[in-house]
Enzyme design. Structure first.
Site, PDB file in Angstrom:
ATOM      1  N   LYS A  26      28.191  19.220  11.647  1.00 35.90           N
ATOM      2  CA  LYS A  26      29.563  19.802  10.704  1.00 35.90           C
ATOM      3  C   LYS A  26      30.776  19.678  11.601  1.00 35.90           C
ATOM      4  CE  LYS A  26      28.013  22.983   7.954  1.00 35.90           C
ATOM      5  NZ  LYS A  26      27.434  24.428   7.547  1.00 35.90           N
ATOM      6  N   ARG A  96      30.637  29.074  10.363  1.00 39.98           N
ATOM      7  CA  ARG A  96      29.826  28.000   9.474  1.00 39.98           C
ATOM      8  C   ARG A  96      28.812  27.668  10.740  1.00 39.98           C
ATOM      9  NH1 ARG A  96      33.519  23.838   6.979  1.00 39.98           N
ATOM     10  NH2 ARG A  96      31.527  23.270   5.772  1.00 39.98           N
ATOM     11  N   GLY A 105      17.359  27.075   6.920  1.00 44.35           N
ATOM     12  CA  GLY A 105      16.625  28.301   7.912  1.00 44.35           C
ATOM     13  C   GLY A 105      17.818  28.931   8.818  1.00 44.35           C
ATOM     14  N   MET A 107      21.956  30.082   9.734  1.00 44.22           N
ATOM     15  CA  MET A 107      22.793  31.204   9.085  1.00 44.22           C
ATOM     16  C   MET A 107      23.469  30.612   7.717  1.00 44.22           C
ATOM     17  SD  MET A 107      25.331  33.711  10.341  1.00 44.22           S
ATOM     18  CE  MET A 107      26.572  32.436   9.681  1.00 44.22           C
ATOM     19  N   ARG A 351      29.322  14.108   5.378  1.00 45.40           N
ATOM     20  CA  ARG A 351      28.039  13.697   6.320  1.00 45.40           C
ATOM     21  C   ARG A 351      27.490  12.686   5.356  1.00 45.40           C
ATOM     22  NH1 ARG A 351      24.322  18.921   4.609  1.00 45.40           N
ATOM     23  NH2 ARG A 351      25.234  19.099   2.704  1.00 45.40           N
ATOM     24  N   HIS A 467     -10.496  14.471  -2.031  1.00 44.21           N
ATOM     25  CA  HIS A 467     -11.102  13.164  -2.287  1.00 44.21           C
ATOM     26  C   HIS A 467     -10.371  12.348  -3.273  1.00 44.21           C
ATOM     27  CE1 HIS A 467     -13.761   9.972  -4.570  1.00 44.21           C
ATOM     28  NE2 HIS A 467     -14.066   9.649  -3.245  1.00 44.21           N
ATOM     29  N   SER A 776     -10.412  -6.631  14.450  1.00 47.70           N
ATOM     30  CA  SER A 776      -9.503  -5.892  13.446  1.00 47.70           C
ATOM     31  C   SER A 776      -9.726  -4.370  13.714  1.00 47.70           C
ATOM     32  CB  SER A 776      -9.984  -6.275  12.056  1.00 47.70           C
ATOM     33  OG  SER A 776      -9.358  -5.122  11.234  1.00 47.70           O
ATOM     34  N   CYS A 843      -6.732  -2.429  10.063  1.00 45.11           N
ATOM     35  CA  CYS A 843      -7.273  -2.349   8.788  1.00 45.11           C
ATOM     36  C   CYS A 843      -7.493  -0.921   8.298  1.00 45.11           C
ATOM     37  CB  CYS A 843      -8.397  -3.361   8.372  1.00 45.11           C
ATOM     38  SG  CYS A 843      -9.821  -2.886   9.264  1.00 45.11           S
ATOM     39  N   TYR A 863      -0.902  -8.375  12.940  1.00 47.86           N
ATOM     40  CA  TYR A 863      -0.580  -8.158  11.584  1.00 47.86           C
ATOM     41  C   TYR A 863      -1.158  -6.776  11.437  1.00 47.86           C
ATOM     42  CZ  TYR A 863      -5.718  -8.633  10.665  1.00 47.86           C
ATOM     43  OH  TYR A 863      -7.123  -8.771  10.599  1.00 47.86           O
TER      44      TYR A 863
END
Ligand code: ADP
Ligand code: MG
Ligand code: MG
Length: 890
Positions: A26, A96, A105, A107, A351, A467, A776, A843, A863
Site C-alpha cells: 500500500k 493503515r 488478519g 489490523m 494494486r 474417494h 515413467s 504420470c 514430458y
C-alpha cells in the site's frame, strides 16, 4: 542511521513502487502514485524494518523513530495546513497497515484519528457540526474495535437504540446533536468496558494505532494465513499514516472502489461501486447499497440510482484518465480506492486487481494486443490452477435456480442429470444416452464405472480428499461431496434434502465450483476453448519445452484430452478394461484357474476384448505416443465377492464353486499396496502379460492396416525393483513380438520401459536403464513408498499435519522435493548416464500440479502426463516453468 519513515504527497515521494519490501504494498504504491503526480493525500509510511525491530526488541521502538515521525507529521501538516491536536486547525489522519502482499488478519484501518472533545469542536466550527460529530463517533467506534479490542456490536447497539429513539431509518437521518450524543455514549461505553477512558491525547491515539498495526502481525489469524501461504515471518508489516480526506462531506462527496477492467469478465470498462456522502468501508460494509461507477453497468443492472458517470461526470472523467494512466504505468489491471471530497478526487490505493480466470485470460490477451505487455508476460500472468474454472461447464448465471442443499466444492464444473443411486444404475441410464448424476452416501473403488458414466457426482459424506472428490477431480467430473443434509435411501430409490424428496430418475443440478445442489434442470454454459483461451494456450505452447501428455484409459478420455491439447498418452492403465461387466467373469476365470492351460483358455477370451480397447485408443491418438501399462493391481481386486459371483465363474469355467472359493481366499492380499502385484504378477503368471503384449501389438497393426497413422508404442512394466525382473518380461514380450512377426509378416515398432515407483528402482536406475528404453515416474506410489504413508489412509492424517504446520505442502499434490523429488533426480541422472537420451516422463497426479511441473522442467524430464482436464493447466505451467516467471502478486 537507518531511515524509518518515508513521506509522500504533493507530487513527490521518498519511496516508490519498487520498495514494497520496505514500505508494504500500500505504502509503496501510494508513493508511486504521488510520484506520478496523481492526487494523493499526503502521508508517510513507517517501514517494515521498524516492525522487525519491534519484535526483536520486546515490543519497543528505535529511539530515533519518534523524532522521525514528528518531523513527518510536521511535513504533512504543512501540506494540509493543519496540526495533530490543534483545535483551530486539527489534522486528522488514517492509520493503515500494509504488508508486502495484502494479507487478511492484519489490523483494520483506523480513520479520523486526531479527534477528541476539543478538536471535534474545532472541526465543527471549520466545517459543519453534523460532519464533525459523525466523524468523531466513527472514530471512537473504529479505534475502540481495532485498537482497544472492543466488539463492534456494543457500538452498533447504541447506534440502533438512538436511531430508534429518533425514528431515524438511516445513519444519514441522524442530526448533529444526535451524533454528538452518540459519541458521548460511545465514550461512556469504553470507560465502562475497559475501566479507563477513551484516549483524548491525540499522540497517544497515534502511537496506540501504530502499535496495534505492528501487534497484528503476530495475531493468530495473520500467523495462520502466513503459514498457509508461505509468507515469511521476517517480512513484517509497514504502517502508513495519511491525511484524511472526507467522502462524507455531503452530496458532492463520495467514496468508492474501482477496477480498471471488469474483474469477472475482463471487459475493458471502469468497473466498481461508490457511495455518495460516505466514508471508507461503507461501500463494502453493506450498510447502504452502493451505485455502479459506469453508466453501461448501471443500465445492464437496470439500476435506478445514477452511476458516478452520471452523478459526477467531471470526477468520472478524471478517474477514467487516472485509471488509464495507472494501467499504462503498471501494465496491469488495477484495483483502486478513491474518495471525492467536495468535488475533488483523491486516490487512496492502487494494486493489481484480483480477477477470475476468464477475466485473467481476456485481460492478458487484450493487453498484449494493446501493446502493454508481451506474450511472455501475458503467459506469466495466468495462474495455471485457475484455468480449472474455465475447462468445465458452468451454470447459466441468468437461469432460475432452486437451491436444495450445499456440500463441499470438491471438483469444479456444473452438471445436470437424472439421479442414480448406484453405479450400475448410472451406467444403465448413461447407456441410454441420458445425463445422470450419481448420488451416493460415499463412493468406493467399485463405483468407478458409475462415476465415469455420470455427468457429476454428489455424496452425502466425505471431504475434499474423499474417494469421490479425488477420483472426480482426476476424471474431470464435477463433484459436490459431503452434502450432509442429504439423506439417501438407495434401496428404495429416494433421497431427501430438507423439505425436498427426490426419487430415482428425478433431475438435479450440481455446481462443483460452489458446492451447490439445485432442484431440476439448470441451463449450462459450455467451456470456450477457442477465442482468447486458444490464443493464450498457443503462446504457452510456443514457450514450453516439456511435452504434455494425458492419463487416459478409454478412447473417450483420449479424445477429450486431445481437444485440450494432449500430445500423447503417458499412462494408459489396463485394469479398468478388466473390470467391465461383460469381462469380469472371464477375468475371474483366468485368475482362479489352477492350471496354466485353463488360464490360457480364459485369457484367450480376453484377448480380442483388450485388442479392441487398444484399437479405439490408438485411433483416437492418431499416431501420437501411447504408454500402456501392463496389469498392475493385485489379483484379489478382481476376485468374486459373494456366492452368486462365484457361481457365475464356476458356470463359465465348468469348475467346482467350493474349490474356487478356497482359491479366492488363498489369493487374498494382506498388503494390496506392496504385495503380489505389478511385475511380480508378470513373473508368476507371464501368460497375462503375453496376452496383453499380443493385444497391444495386434491392435497397432490393425489400426495401421485400416489406414491409421502408426502409433508410437511404449509398453510399460509396472513396479519393477530389479533389472532382472524387467529382463524376464522383455524376453517374453519380445518373443510374442517375434511370434506375431511370423504370423503377420511384420511387427510395429515399440519401446519397452518401466514405471519408476519404488525407491529401489530409482536408486538402481542405472542398471534398469540398460534394459528400459524409457522411465515413467509413478509419483503416486513413489510418494507412498518413499515417505511411508499410503495415499488412501493419509487423508485425515495429512490434513492434521498441514494444519499443524508439520508439512507446508501435501506431498500427494506437490512433489516432495526433498524425498521423492530427490529420487526422481537421482533416477534421471543415473538412467541417462547408462542410456543417453533415455525418455523420461511423469504420470502420477503430480503431473498436473504447477509446482511439480516446474520441478519436472528443472529436472530435465521430457514430458508430464496428467488427467485430461488438467492438460491445459499443465501446458501453461510448463510454459511458466520455462519462463521461470515470477508471478504477479499484489
Ligand atoms: P484495506 O487494506 O482493508 O483496504 P485501507 O487502509 O485501504 O484498508 O483503508 C480502507 C478504506 O479506508 C479505504 O478504502 C478508504 O476508503 C478509507 N481510507 C483510508 N485512508 C483514508 C484517508 N486518508 N482518507 C480517507 N479515507 C481513507
Ligand atoms: Mg484498501
Ligand atoms: Mg503403482
Amino acid at each position: 542511521m537507518a531511515k524509518w519513515v518515508y513521506s509522500f504527497g504533493d507530487g513527490k515521494a521518498e519511496g516508490n513502487a519498487g520498495m514494497k519490501d520496505l514500505l508494504g504494498g500500500k505504502g509503496a504504491n501510494l508513493a508511486e502514485m504521488s510520484n506520478l503526480g496523481l492526487p494523493v493525500p499526503p502521508g508517510f509510511s513507517i517501514t517494515t524494518e521498524v516492525c522487525s525491530y519491534f519484535y526483536e526488541r520486546g515490543n519497543s521502538y528505535p529511539t530515533d523513530l519518534k523524532p522521525a515521525i514528528d518531523s513527518a507529521l510536521t511535513t504533512i501538516g504543512a501540506r494540509a495546513n493543519a496540526t495533530l491536536g490543534d483545535p483551530n486547525r486539527p489534522l486528522l489522519v488514517s492509520v493503515r497497515s500494509g504488508a508486502r502482499v495484502s494479507m487478511p488478519g492484519m489490523m483494520d484501518t483506523v480513520l479520523n484519528l486526531g479527534l477528541n472533545a476539543q478538536t471535534t469542536e474545532g472541526l465543527a466550527k471549520l466545517t459543519e457540526p453534523r460532519f464533525a460529530y459523525d466523524s468523531y463517533r466513527r472514530f471512537i467506534q473504529m479505534y475502540s474495535a481495532v485498537v482497544l479490542g472492543l466488539e463492534h456490536s456494543f457500538f452498533e447497539e447504541i447506534l440502533d437504540t438512538e436511531k430508534e429513539l429518533k425514528g431515524a431509518e438511516l445513519d444519514t437521518d441522524l442530526g448533529a446533536d444526535d451524533l454528538r450524543n452518540i459519541a458521548s455514549l460511545f465514550k461512556d461505553c469504553v470507560r465502562e468496558k475497559l475501566g479507563r477512558p477513551f484516549p483524548e491525547d491525540v499522540h497517544e491515539q497515534l502511537w496506540g494505532a501504530i502499535g496495534a498495526v505492528f501487534g497484528s502481525w503476530q495475531s493468530p489469524r495473520a500467523k495462520t494465513y502466513r503459514r498457509l501461504h508461505d509468507i515469511p515471518e521476517e517480512w513484517g508489516t509497514a504502517v502508513t499514516v495519511q491525511t484524511m480526506v472526507f467522502g462524507n462531506r455531503g452530496a458532492t462527496s463520495a467514496t468508492g472502489v474501482a477496477f480498471t477492467r471488469d474483474p469477472a469478465t475482463g471487459e475493458k470498462l471502469l468497473y466498481g461501486e461508490f457511495l455518495i456522502n460516505a466514508q471508507g468501508e461503507d461501500v463494502v460494509a453493506g450498510i447502504r447499497t452502493p451505485q455502479p461507477i459506469s453508466k453501461v453497468v448501471r443500465e445492464r443492472q437496470s439500476g435506478k440510482r445514477p452511476s458516478l458517470e452520471e452523478a459526477m461526470p467531471q470526477t468520472f472523467t478524471e478517474l477514467q484518465a487516472i485509471c488509464a494512466k495507472l494501467e499504462v504505468h503498471y501494465r496491469d489491471m488495477q484495483d483502486l480506492e478513491f474518495t471525492v471530497q467536495e468535488g475533488k478526487l483523491f486516490m487512496l490505493q492502487t494494486r493489481s486487481g484480483k480477477r477470475t480466470a476468464e477475466a485473467a485470460v481476456k485481460i492478458a490477451v487484450d493487453m498484449e494486443r494493446e501493446g502493454l505487455i508481451d506474450k511472455k508476460v501475458a503467459v506469466g500472468r495466468i495462474e495455471p490452477a485457475a484455468l480449472d474454472q474455465l475447462l468445465h461447464p458452468t451454470l447459466d448465471p441468468d437461469a432460475e435456480k432452486e437451491l436444495i442443499a450445499m456440500g463441499l466444492a470438491a471438483s469444479p464444473g456444473a452438471a445436470t442429470g437424472e439421479i442414480a443411486f448406484t453405479a450400475d444404475e448410472a451406467e444403465k441410464v448413461a447407456a441410454e444416452r441420458r445425463d445422470v448424476i450419481l448420488v451416493r452416501t460415499e463412493t468406493s473403488p467399485e463405483d468407478i464405472h458409475g462415476m465415469h458414466a455420470a455427468r457429476g457426482i454428489l455424496t452425502a459424506r466425505g471431504g475434499m480428499t474423499s474417494h469421490a472428490a479425488v477420483v472426480a477431480r482426476g476424471m474431470g467430473r464435477p463433484c459436490v461431496s459431503g452434502a450432509g443434509m442429504i439423506k439417501i435411501d438407495a434401496k428404495n430409490g429416494v433421497m431427501t434434502a430438507g423439505k425436498h424428496t427426490l426419487k430415482r430418475g428425478d433431475v438435479i443440478t450440481i455446481d462443483g465450483a460452489t458446492g451447490s445442489v439445485y432442484n431440476g434442470r439448470v441451463g449450462l454454459r459450455q467451456p470456450e476453448l477457442t477465442g482468447d483461451f486458444g490464443v493464450l494456450m498457443a503462446w504457452a505452447d510456443a514457450i514450453r519445452r516439456l511435452k504434455v501428455r494425458t492419463n487416459a484409459d478409454t478412447p473417450d478420455d483420449a479424445s477429450t484430452a486431445r481437444k485440450f491439447g494432449a500430445e500423447g498418452i503417458g499412462l494408459c492403465r489396463t485394469e479398468h478394461m478388466f473390470f467391465d461387466n461383460d469381462r469380469i467373469v472371464a477375468v475371474r476365470q483366468m485368475i482362479l484357474a489352477d492350471a496354466e492351460s485353463d488360464r490360457k483358455a480364459a485369457l484367450a477370451k480376453l484377448l480380442p476384448m483388450q485388442r479392441q480397447d487398444f484399437e479405439g485408443i490408438f485411433r483416437a491418438m492418431e499416431g501420437l505416443p501411447v504408454t500402456i501399462r501392463l496389469l498392475d493391481p493385485p489379483l484379489h481386486e478382481f476376485l468374486p465377492q459373494d456366492d452368486e459371483e462365484i457361481a457365475a465363474v464356476a458356470r463359465a469355467a465348468g469348475g467346482d464353486p467350493a474349490k474356487l472359493r478356497a482359491r479366492a481366499i488363498a489369493l487374498h492380499e494382506a498388503n494390496p499396496m506392496l504385495g503380489h502385484r505389478g511385475v511380480r504378477l508378470g513373473i508368476t503368471y507371464p501368460e497375462i502379460y503375453e496376452m496383453q503384449a499380443r493385444a497391444i501389438l495386434e491392435a497397432a497393426l490393425n489400426v495401421e492396416k485400416a489406414g491409421g497413422k502408426p502409433v508410437q508404442l511404449e509398453i510399460m512394466v509396472p513396479l519393477v525393483a530389479w533389472k532382472a525382473e524387467l529382463d524376464r518380461m522383455k524376453e517374453r514380450i519380445d518373443a510374442v513380438a517375434a511370434q506375431i512377426r511370423k504370423e503377420r509378416g511384420r511387427i510395429p515398432d515399440y519401446l519397452l520401459g518401466t514405471m519408476i515407483e519404488l525407491p529401489r528402482a530409482a536408486l538402481q536406475a542405472g542398471e534398469i536403464a540398460k534394459t528400459a528404453q524409457f522411465f515413467s515416474f509413478g509419483t503416486n506410489d513413489l510418494t507412498q513408498t518413499t515417505i511411508g504413508i499410503s495415499r488412501d489412509d493419509a487423508g485425515m492424517f495429512l490434513m492434521d499435519y498441514l494444519n499443524k504446520g508439520v508439512l507446508t505442502r501435501d506431498p500427494f499434490v506437490t512433489i516432495d522435493t526433498e524425498g521423492v523429488g530427490e529420487l526422481v533426480r537421482i533416477a534421471a541422472e543415473r538412467g541417462r548416464r547408462s542410456r543417453p537420451g533415455l525418455k523420461l516422463g511423469i504420470c502420477g497426479e503430480h503431473g498436473g500440479d504447477p509446482d511439480s511441473i516446474r520441478f519436472c522442467h528443472d529436472s530435465g524430464l521430457d514430458y508430464v502426463s496428467c488427467s485430461p482436464f488438467r492438460v491445459p493447466v499443465a501446458r501453461l505451467a510448463a510454459a511458466q516453468a520455462a519462463l521461470a516467471s515470477v508471478k504477479n502478486i499484489d
